[in-house]
Design a protein around this motif. Sequence first.
Motif, PDB file in Angstrom:
ATOM      1  N   SER A 135      38.499   1.622  49.300  1.00 10.02           N
ATOM      2  CA  SER A 135      37.905   0.392  48.787  1.00 10.02           C
ATOM      3  C   SER A 135      36.606   0.687  48.020  1.00 10.02           C
ATOM      4  O   SER A 135      36.281  -0.018  47.069  1.00 10.02           O
ATOM      5  N   ALA A 136      35.897   1.754  48.418  1.00  8.78           N
ATOM      6  CA  ALA A 136      34.682   2.111  47.674  1.00  8.78           C
ATOM      7  C   ALA A 136      35.029   2.468  46.229  1.00  8.78           C
ATOM      8  O   ALA A 136      34.370   2.042  45.279  1.00  8.78           O
ATOM      9  N   PHE A 137      36.108   3.235  46.071  1.00  2.00           N
ATOM     10  CA  PHE A 137      36.538   3.636  44.730  1.00  2.00           C
ATOM     11  C   PHE A 137      36.969   2.408  43.920  1.00  2.00           C
ATOM     12  O   PHE A 137      36.545   2.217  42.775  1.00  2.00           O
ATOM     13  N   GLY A 138      37.796   1.573  44.538  1.00  2.73           N
ATOM     14  CA  GLY A 138      38.282   0.371  43.857  1.00  2.73           C
ATOM     15  C   GLY A 138      37.125  -0.515  43.411  1.00  2.73           C
ATOM     16  O   GLY A 138      37.102  -1.010  42.283  1.00  2.73           O
ATOM     17  N   GLN A 139      36.165  -0.677  44.310  1.00  3.45           N
ATOM     18  CA  GLN A 139      35.018  -1.523  43.976  1.00  3.45           C
ATOM     19  C   GLN A 139      34.208  -0.949  42.824  1.00  3.45           C
ATOM     20  O   GLN A 139      33.794  -1.657  41.929  1.00  3.45           O
ATOM     21  N   PHE A 140      34.018   0.372  42.868  1.00  4.00           N
ATOM     22  CA  PHE A 140      33.218   0.998  41.804  1.00  4.00           C
ATOM     23  C   PHE A 140      33.893   0.863  40.445  1.00  4.00           C
ATOM     24  O   PHE A 140      33.299   0.364  39.494  1.00  4.00           O
ATOM     25  N   VAL A 141      35.151   1.291  40.330  1.00  7.72           N
ATOM     26  CA  VAL A 141      35.771   1.325  38.999  1.00  7.72           C
ATOM     27  C   VAL A 141      36.032  -0.062  38.428  1.00  7.72           C
ATOM     28  O   VAL A 141      36.121  -0.219  37.210  1.00  7.72           O
ATOM     29  N   SER A 142      36.155  -1.062  39.306  1.00  4.29           N
ATOM     30  CA  SER A 142      36.401  -2.397  38.763  1.00  4.29           C
ATOM     31  C   SER A 142      35.101  -3.135  38.438  1.00  4.29           C
ATOM     32  O   SER A 142      35.127  -4.240  37.919  1.00  4.29           O
ATOM     33  N   GLY A 143      33.964  -2.496  38.720  1.00  7.89           N
ATOM     34  CA  GLY A 143      32.684  -3.101  38.366  1.00  7.89           C
ATOM     35  C   GLY A 143      32.444  -3.008  36.858  1.00  7.89           C
ATOM     36  O   GLY A 143      33.243  -2.408  36.128  1.00  7.89           O
ATOM     37  N   SER A 144      31.336  -3.590  36.387  1.00  6.04           N
ATOM     38  CA  SER A 144      31.068  -3.536  34.943  1.00  6.04           C
ATOM     39  C   SER A 144      29.962  -2.538  34.598  1.00  6.04           C
ATOM     40  O   SER A 144      30.210  -1.521  33.957  1.00  6.04           O
ATOM     41  N   GLY A 145      28.736  -2.824  35.037  1.00  6.61           N
ATOM     42  CA  GLY A 145      27.591  -1.986  34.643  1.00  6.61           C
ATOM     43  C   GLY A 145      27.704  -0.545  35.128  1.00  6.61           C
ATOM     44  O   GLY A 145      27.510   0.398  34.360  1.00  6.61           O
ATOM     45  N   GLY A 146      28.032  -0.360  36.391  1.00  4.66           N
ATOM     46  CA  GLY A 146      28.043   0.972  37.001  1.00  4.66           C
ATOM     47  C   GLY A 146      28.883   1.996  36.251  1.00  4.66           C
ATOM     48  O   GLY A 146      28.373   3.001  35.758  1.00  4.66           O
ATOM     49  N   PRO A 147      30.184   1.734  36.121  1.00  3.94           N
ATOM     50  CA  PRO A 147      31.017   2.732  35.432  1.00  3.94           C
ATOM     51  C   PRO A 147      30.608   2.931  33.977  1.00  3.94           C
ATOM     52  O   PRO A 147      30.713   4.048  33.457  1.00  3.94           O
ATOM     53  N   ILE A 148      30.118   1.873  33.327  1.00  6.77           N
ATOM     54  CA  ILE A 148      29.732   2.021  31.913  1.00  6.77           C
ATOM     55  C   ILE A 148      28.508   2.916  31.777  1.00  6.77           C
ATOM     56  O   ILE A 148      28.458   3.804  30.920  1.00  6.77           O
ATOM     57  N   VAL A 149      27.523   2.725  32.653  1.00  7.58           N
ATOM     58  CA  VAL A 149      26.332   3.582  32.595  1.00  7.58           C
ATOM     59  C   VAL A 149      26.733   5.053  32.775  1.00  7.58           C
ATOM     60  O   VAL A 149      26.285   5.933  32.034  1.00  7.58           O
ATOM     61  N   HIS A 150      27.609   5.314  33.738  1.00 10.45           N
ATOM     62  CA  HIS A 150      28.019   6.702  33.981  1.00 10.45           C
ATOM     63  C   HIS A 150      28.834   7.262  32.822  1.00 10.45           C
ATOM     64  O   HIS A 150      28.721   8.432  32.476  1.00 10.45           O
ATOM     65  N   PHE A 151      29.652   6.410  32.235  1.00 12.24           N
ATOM     66  CA  PHE A 151      30.419   6.813  31.055  1.00 12.24           C
ATOM     67  C   PHE A 151      29.469   7.172  29.901  1.00 12.24           C
ATOM     68  O   PHE A 151      29.668   8.170  29.193  1.00 12.24           O
ATOM     69  N   LEU A 152      28.403   6.367  29.729  1.00 14.23           N
ATOM     70  CA  LEU A 152      27.451   6.646  28.645  1.00 14.23           C
ATOM     71  C   LEU A 152      26.737   7.977  28.875  1.00 14.23           C
ATOM     72  O   LEU A 152      26.548   8.761  27.934  1.00 14.23           O
ATOM     73  N   GLY A 349      30.291   9.659  18.591  1.00 10.23           N
ATOM     74  CA  GLY A 349      29.799   9.081  19.840  1.00 10.23           C
ATOM     75  C   GLY A 349      29.855   7.560  19.819  1.00 10.23           C
ATOM     76  O   GLY A 349      30.274   6.936  20.795  1.00 10.23           O
ATOM     77  N   SER A 350      29.478   6.950  18.696  1.00  7.37           N
ATOM     78  CA  SER A 350      29.467   5.484  18.630  1.00  7.37           C
ATOM     79  C   SER A 350      30.873   4.908  18.773  1.00  7.37           C
ATOM     80  O   SER A 350      31.076   3.915  19.487  1.00  7.37           O
ATOM     81  N   ILE A 351      31.829   5.532  18.112  1.00  3.29           N
ATOM     82  CA  ILE A 351      33.210   5.027  18.207  1.00  3.29           C
ATOM     83  C   ILE A 351      33.717   5.157  19.639  1.00  3.29           C
ATOM     84  O   ILE A 351      34.321   4.233  20.202  1.00  3.29           O
ATOM     85  N   ILE A 352      33.446   6.323  20.241  1.00  2.00           N
ATOM     86  CA  ILE A 352      33.914   6.560  21.608  1.00  2.00           C
ATOM     87  C   ILE A 352      33.286   5.565  22.582  1.00  2.00           C
ATOM     88  O   ILE A 352      33.946   5.050  23.482  1.00  2.00           O
ATOM     89  N   VAL A 353      31.991   5.304  22.388  1.00  2.95           N
ATOM     90  CA  VAL A 353      31.309   4.373  23.288  1.00  2.95           C
ATOM     91  C   VAL A 353      31.934   2.983  23.182  1.00  2.95           C
ATOM     92  O   VAL A 353      32.235   2.338  24.193  1.00  2.95           O
ATOM     93  N   ALA A 354      32.195   2.539  21.950  1.00  2.05           N
ATOM     94  CA  ALA A 354      32.772   1.199  21.785  1.00  2.05           C
ATOM     95  C   ALA A 354      34.134   1.101  22.482  1.00  2.05           C
ATOM     96  O   ALA A 354      34.376   0.185  23.283  1.00  2.05           O
ATOM     97  N   LEU A 355      35.020   2.060  22.208  1.00  3.80           N
ATOM     98  CA  LEU A 355      36.365   1.989  22.795  1.00  3.80           C
ATOM     99  C   LEU A 355      36.342   2.258  24.299  1.00  3.80           C
ATOM    100  O   LEU A 355      37.092   1.644  25.066  1.00  3.80           O
ATOM    101  N   GLY A 356      35.477   3.217  24.703  1.00  4.49           N
ATOM    102  CA  GLY A 356      35.402   3.579  26.118  1.00  4.49           C
ATOM    103  C   GLY A 356      34.948   2.405  26.980  1.00  4.49           C
ATOM    104  O   GLY A 356      35.439   2.221  28.093  1.00  4.49           O
ATOM    105  N   CYS A 357      34.008   1.603  26.457  1.00  4.76           N
ATOM    106  CA  CYS A 357      33.537   0.446  27.230  1.00  4.76           C
ATOM    107  C   CYS A 357      34.697  -0.513  27.491  1.00  4.76           C
ATOM    108  O   CYS A 357      34.849  -1.040  28.597  1.00  4.76           O
ATOM    109  N   VAL A 358      35.539  -0.717  26.482  1.00  5.06           N
ATOM    110  CA  VAL A 358      36.705  -1.591  26.675  1.00  5.06           C
ATOM    111  C   VAL A 358      37.635  -0.993  27.738  1.00  5.06           C
ATOM    112  O   VAL A 358      38.132  -1.699  28.626  1.00  5.06           O
TER     113      VAL A 358
END
Length: 451
Positions: A135-152, A349-358
């Motif tokens: 459930s910790a994993f599910g909660q993390f990846v389905s969040g918005s800010g958290g995974p995006i910050v780490h992706f950036l 980087g800009s293209i990847i960030v845009a698509l990756g966020c989606v």
Amino acid sequence: MSRDNKRDGFSGSFGMIAATIGSAVGLGNLWRFPYLVGQNGGAAFILIYLFFSIVICTPIMVAELVIGRRGQGAPAISFFNLSGSRKWASVGILAMFTCILILSFYGVVGGWTIKYLVNSVCLQYREGAVLDSASAFGQFVSGSGGPIVHFLIFTALTGAVILAGVTKGIERTSKFMMPVLFVLVVLVAVRSITLPGSAEGLKYLFKPDFSQIDSNVVLAALGQAFFSLSLGAGMQITYGSYTRSDDNIIQNAFISSFSDTLFAILAGCAIMPAVFAFGINPGEGAGLAFVTLPQVFVQMPMGGLFAILFFATLFLAAITSAISLFEVVTASMMEIWKMTRRKAALLTGSIIVALGCVCSLSQGVLSGFTVFGKNVFDLFDYVSSNVLMLLTSLLVVLFVGWRLKKEAFLDEVTAGGRARMPRSVGAVLFYIIKYAAPLVIFAIVLSVIIK
Ligand code: TRP
């Protein structure tokens, strides 16, 4: 010699092989291979995978390397230099597009590896810790800010290596990271295999169940072999163009694909025995590495330390692969539109960030948005692995087999006589590239379309 001096490139075979293995060994081995094995009938899947990777995919890797080293450019430029045709150059554009799609979801998972590294440094996976990892994993990846910050953060680190260039960025990072990665995967595999109850997992991995094999399983095996060896996306073409003109590319290709398969099987041994030891369903999906392994660590003596080392490894594996995907796009932009490395890397980087966020949001708030029943993340994964990489590879082998011709191929793989590689070996590979590879790819695509 003059050719070696003109462009930034690898300083020698070891650098080239380390970078190629760095690209090949990634999340595909540690995160995708074990769960595909789980979903598709264990050892029967592994056997089909092995067959494809040795007999079909390594020759295709050689074909890509030949295009790159002979064409001396990013994919589109190499195709153009060798054919003088814009139609063939567009295959290189397709490859660049494929890399953009892969990197978008790959970078998101790269972000997850950073999050788990941070968690393990905070000792969340120390021996004896109480954990509901699913459930910790599910909660993390389905969040918005958290995974995006780490992706950036992940994308920025990848971009930083690309900015440093081929020799100082890509080669240097790979030479350091790959040996560390190997030692760590072996350690985790040994721990996993020695857990009580692990035998079932080994049986599951290595006992073939051929009744499960159908065309979808065959496609999954081929798709995974392409993905794991980083084929069909112009990456080998790009790295081929950085390879010294006297390097033995056939030998390097076999070393790279052998190491990649070894890593994949080791990763299977690191994950499946533990899955069974803890009574978890092996077909669970992408979360397997993130859900199962934390449970292994909390039961392992010095598990806390192990967790740090393992997630550092997962992160390193992911980033060396992401670097190669990023480089294809950046090198293409630099050479097609005559941009500086800096500008091209920023644009990439800009293209990847845009698509990756989606992609990232499609695990949570955007999960309702689906195409063909898949969310954006799964769609990018499916389209790139099962459609675009196969299509690009088909065009690559048709180009080398039917357009480039045998003499040019043999001249390149023997480095004009400077590499110790018998022409007969080159000839066998050439016939595989010319006849067997296109037939196999075509047949599999067809069998899935008909179905
Ligand atoms: N091979 C990598 C893995 O297994 C993924 C990857 C890196 C890739 N570069 C690529 C896949 C280029 C296709 C093309 O994780």
